[in-house]
Design a protein around this motif. Structure first.
Motif, PDB file in Angstrom:
ATOM      1  N   SER A  92       0.806  -1.219   0.000  1.00  0.00           N
ATOM      2  CA  SER A  92       0.000   0.000   0.000  1.00  0.00           C
ATOM      3  C   SER A  92       0.843   1.274   0.000  1.00  0.00           C
ATOM      4  O   SER A  92       0.315   2.350  -0.282  1.00  0.00           O
ATOM      5  N   LEU A  93       2.127   1.167   0.315  1.00  0.00           N
ATOM      6  CA  LEU A  93       2.995   2.345   0.333  1.00  0.00           C
ATOM      7  C   LEU A  93       4.185   2.128  -0.597  1.00  0.00           C
ATOM      8  O   LEU A  93       4.589   0.992  -0.865  1.00  0.00           O
ATOM      9  N   GLY A  98       4.056  -0.634   4.245  1.00  0.00           N
ATOM     10  CA  GLY A  98       2.624  -0.594   4.529  1.00  0.00           C
ATOM     11  C   GLY A  98       1.991  -1.979   4.479  1.00  0.00           C
ATOM     12  O   GLY A  98       2.647  -2.998   4.646  1.00  0.00           O
ATOM     13  N   LYS A  99       0.713  -2.003   4.226  1.00  0.00           N
ATOM     14  CA  LYS A  99      -0.033  -3.261   4.135  1.00  0.00           C
ATOM     15  C   LYS A  99       0.403  -4.019   2.887  1.00  0.00           C
ATOM     16  O   LYS A  99       0.804  -3.418   1.895  1.00  0.00           O
TER      17      LYS A  99
END
Length: 166
Positions: A92-93, A98-99
């Motif tokens: 996600s990043l 992130g996720k």
């Protein structure tokens, strides 16, 4: 059974959004020259499955490792298709932070349907990715190789004479 029942059933099935989206079949992910594509991202999704996998496309080669997606693709993908025997890992990043989630072979027309934590989903949140396909997956099935090696490792049958003894 009334003649109206089959007609109503056909209308009901036609009105339900199909399980088959406008996304290509995973086996169809190939370049015009026939070489393999690992996965393809799309920037368009829709509540109606037949309208998904549209708009701009980003095709990924096997082994594509993008910790930083191109700026016009960061947090844009809303549909994806993964080729057979391949998988894509997304973050996600940027910088693979992130996720994270793995998508195996198949079509994912609405990334809104895949949860990312408690409040989020994967639509418009992919910022980095890694796409892999095992090498040699287009060759003979591994099952035939393992059965051949198992046949070599098996001891000879005692009832059949060994040809090396003659």
């Amino acid at each position: 059974m009334s003649p109206l029942c089959p007609l109503l059933l056909a209308l009901a099935l036609a009105a339900v959004p199909g399980g088959r989206a406008a996304c290509p079949a995973p086996a169809d992910l190939k370049k015009p020259d026939g070489t393999r594509t690992c996965a393809r991202l799309y920037d368009k999704s829709d509540p109606y499955y037949q309208n998904c996998c549209g708009g701009a496309q980003l095709s990924l080669e096997p082994g594509a490792d993008l910790p930083f997606l191109p700026s016009d693709w960061t947090n844009v993908a809303s549909s994806l298709v993964v080729a057979p025997r391949c998988e894509i890992t997304v973050w996600s990043l940027r910088g693979k932070a992130g996720k994270t989630r793995k998508f195996s072979a198949g079509a994912y027309p609405r990334l809104e349907e895949f949860r990312k934590g408690i409040f989020g989903d994967w639509s418009n949140t992919i910022a980095s990715l890694y796409c892999r396909c095992p090498p040699g997956s287009a060759s003979a099935p591994a099952r035939s190789l393992s059965s051949a090696s198992a046949a070599r490792a098996r001891p000879p049958d005692p009832l059949v004479p060994d040809p090396q003894c003659y």
